[in-house]
Motif scaffolding. Structure first.
Motif, PDB file in Angstrom:
ATOM      1  N   ARG A   1       0.832  -1.210   0.000  1.00 39.24           N
ATOM      2  CA  ARG A   1       0.000   0.000   0.000  1.00 39.24           C
ATOM      3  C   ARG A   1       0.867   1.261   0.000  1.00 39.24           C
ATOM      4  NH1 ARG A   1      -3.104  -3.032   3.884  1.00 39.24           N
ATOM      5  NH2 ARG A   1      -5.096  -3.682   2.979  1.00 39.24           N
TER       6      ARG A   1
ATOM      7  N   ALA B   1       2.054   1.811  -3.461  1.00 39.06           N
ATOM      8  CA  ALA B   1       0.984   2.378  -4.289  1.00 39.06           C
ATOM      9  C   ALA B   1       0.787   3.859  -3.996  1.00 39.06           C
ATOM     10  CB  ALA B   1      -0.310   1.611  -4.067  1.00 39.06           C
ATOM     11  N   ALA B   2       0.843   4.215  -2.701  1.00 39.51           N
ATOM     12  CA  ALA B   2       0.679   5.631  -2.336  1.00 39.51           C
ATOM     13  C   ALA B   2       1.824   6.475  -2.895  1.00 39.51           C
ATOM     14  CB  ALA B   2       0.606   5.771  -0.818  1.00 39.51           C
ATOM     15  N   GLU B   3       3.044   5.950  -2.822  1.00 42.37           N
ATOM     16  CA  GLU B   3       4.176   6.699  -3.373  1.00 42.37           C
ATOM     17  C   GLU B   3       4.062   6.831  -4.885  1.00 42.37           C
ATOM     18  OE1 GLU B   3       7.468   4.499  -1.944  1.00 42.37           O
ATOM     19  OE2 GLU B   3       7.480   5.449   0.053  1.00 42.37           O
ATOM     20  N   SER B   4       3.551   5.804  -5.558  1.00 42.84           N
ATOM     21  CA  SER B   4       3.344   5.892  -7.004  1.00 42.84           C
ATOM     22  C   SER B   4       2.327   6.966  -7.332  1.00 42.84           C
ATOM     23  CB  SER B   4       2.887   4.534  -7.548  1.00 42.84           C
ATOM     24  OG  SER B   4       3.845   3.535  -7.290  1.00 42.84           O
ATOM     25  N   ARG B   5       1.226   6.995  -6.579  1.00 46.50           N
ATOM     26  CA  ARG B   5       0.218   8.040  -6.820  1.00 46.50           C
ATOM     27  C   ARG B   5       0.791   9.428  -6.555  1.00 46.50           C
ATOM     28  NH1 ARG B   5      -3.207   4.234  -4.270  1.00 46.50           N
ATOM     29  NH2 ARG B   5      -2.922   5.320  -2.269  1.00 46.50           N
ATOM     30  N   ALA B   6       1.596   9.554  -5.491  1.00 49.36           N
ATOM     31  CA  ALA B   6       2.199  10.858  -5.198  1.00 49.36           C
ATOM     32  C   ALA B   6       3.140  11.288  -6.320  1.00 49.36           C
ATOM     33  CB  ALA B   6       2.956  10.797  -3.872  1.00 49.36           C
TER      34      ALA B   6
ATOM     35  N   LEU C   1       2.962  10.375  -9.529  1.00 50.99           N
ATOM     36  CA  LEU C   1       2.149  10.749 -10.685  1.00 50.99           C
ATOM     37  C   LEU C   1       1.463  12.101 -10.469  1.00 50.99           C
ATOM     38  CD1 LEU C   1       0.522   7.299 -11.543  1.00 50.99           C
ATOM     39  CD2 LEU C   1       2.331   8.477 -12.794  1.00 50.99           C
ATOM     40  N   THR C   2       0.986  12.335  -9.262  1.00 51.48           N
ATOM     41  CA  THR C   2       0.358  13.624  -8.962  1.00 51.48           C
ATOM     42  C   THR C   2       1.355  14.760  -9.102  1.00 51.48           C
ATOM     43  OG1 THR C   2      -1.149  12.528  -7.443  1.00 51.48           O
ATOM     44  CG2 THR C   2      -0.961  14.921  -7.251  1.00 51.48           C
TER      45      THR C   2
ATOM     46  N   THR D   1      -0.114  18.886  -6.938  1.00 51.76           N
ATOM     47  CA  THR D   1       0.111  18.829  -5.495  1.00 51.76           C
ATOM     48  C   THR D   1      -0.187  20.167  -4.850  1.00 51.76           C
ATOM     49  OG1 THR D   1       2.419  19.328  -5.923  1.00 51.76           O
ATOM     50  CG2 THR D   1       1.846  17.017  -5.645  1.00 51.76           C
TER      51      THR D   1
END
Length: 382
Positions: free
Chosen positions: A222, A225-230, A232-233, A239
């Protein structure tokens, strides 16, 4: 030149209608030249589309030339017409107007000095000057066109180079972001999964241990996944501006201590000025990488993070009391062996216009010091 030749033209003009025609020619030619000179961006394209306007100006000027005579300054000004025609219309226009102006000069010379004995050199001097100025105008036009083409090509090359440099800079930034966050987390997931597999393959696996290891794999996945979303954002520039640097460093130190049990103190001797979001993210990434290196390699018992302003520059310092860097450590050697942490910190500092130094600490251990320039007051964000 028209103004200087106007008195001679008016004195030599016949009284009555002749003087009026010469006066009208003076006004028309002078005002036409003045308007073109003053508002060339507006009337220049009109003159380019309609060469007849320049021909009409030439004929009006011939009236002055007939009245003033070929010995006045106006005769030498007539060479400017082929020069302008060469600049505007190329060699064809230069040839046409040089021929027209030469014919006018020859007719004026033959009419006004027909009874005088003049040599061919004197008769052909001004027509020859028109031919020369026409050739000069055409040559200047070709040179300017070539210069414009070369300038456009140079601009295109510079644009391509700038785009290439931007691509390389973005690739380097992505490599740093992935190394500092996603790569480490995925490596942790792999280690946790290996431990889970080893426990499950044992002769009598402990259910509680299996649950703990499976939970660790789940949390690590998880987090990845959160770091990947960050990441991409951040690429989409969506941001929100982060909080101030001091609060973020305190939070970073607290999480690091909770995760690794290594005591980390964070201090700022004075309130820090507001920083742009990109600079804040850069400094936080450098501090995170420096603390991770302390945990993995330094064998330290404590670490300290300091942020302060020195001589108009913001200085971020991460110190530890560990064993220090191995002798002979260089960025080139680290790059060759696949250790990109220190290299990433250096590149991040340089991207912010600053400088990163990794050196032995005053009381032992290692000190990472980053100096970056503070933005001008008008560019700071609240």
């Amino acid at each position: 030149m028209i103004v200087l030749a106007a008195p001679a033209a008016l004195l030599n003009a016949a009284p009555g209608l002749g003087a009026r025609l010469v006066g009208a020619a003076v006004v028309v030619t002078f005002m036409g030249s003045y308007v073109l000179f003053r508002d060339w961006e507006r009337f220049g394209p009109l003159l380019l589309r309609h060469p007849a306007l320049l021909a009409a100006d030439t004929l009006f000027g011939s009236l002055l030339l007939v009245s003033a005579g070929p010995d006045t300054t106006l005769a030498y000004v007539s060479g400017c017409t082929p020069l302008l025609a060469g600049l505007l219309y190329g060699w064809r226009g230069a040839a046409c107007f040089a021929s027209l102006q030469s014919l006018i000069l020859l007719l004026v010379h033959a009419t006004l000095k027909g009874g005088e004995h003049t040599g061919p050199a004197e008769s052909l001097l001004l027509p020859g000057l028109c031919v020369v100025t026409g050739a000069m105008g055409s040559t200047l036009r070709n040179l300017m066109l070539r210069y414009g083409t070369a300038t456009q090509a140079l601009t295109a090359v510079r644009a391509r180079l700038a785009a290439t440099e931007a691509v390389h800079a973005e690739r380097a930034r992505l490599a740093r972001e992935m190394h500092d966050s996603l790569t480490k987390t995925l490596y942790g997931v792999a280690l946790a999964a290996d431990a889970l597999a080893a426990t499950a393959a044992g002769p009598a696996p402990d259910p509680a241990l299996l649950r703990d290891q499976a939970s660790l794999v789940s949390r690590s996945a998880r987090r990845a996944a959160a770091e990947s979303r960050a990441l991409l954002t951040d690429l989409r520039e969506e941001t929100a501006p982060p909080p101030d640097l001091t609060a973020e460093l305190d939070r970073l130190a607290s999480k690091f201590t909770t995760r690794t049990t290594l005591p980390v103190t964070c201090r700022a001797p004075a309130p820090l000025p507001p920083l742009p979001p990109p600079l804040t993210r850069t400094l936080l990434a450098i501090a995170t990488e420096a603390l991770d290196n302390v945990h993995r390699h330094a064998r330290a018992s404590r670490a300290e993070v300091t942020a302060a302003v020195h001589d108009g520059r913001l200085r971020l310092t991460v110190r530890d009391d560990g064993r220090g860097l191995p002798a002979g450590t260089t960025l080139e050697r680290l790059r060759g062996t696949g250790h990109f942490g220190l290299l990433g910190m250096t590149e991040r500092a340089e991207s912010a216009g600053g400088r990163a130094v990794v050196a032995p600490g005053a009381g032992g251990g290692t000190e990472v010091r980053v100096d970056v320039p503070l933005p001008p007051p008008t560019e700071r964000t609240d």
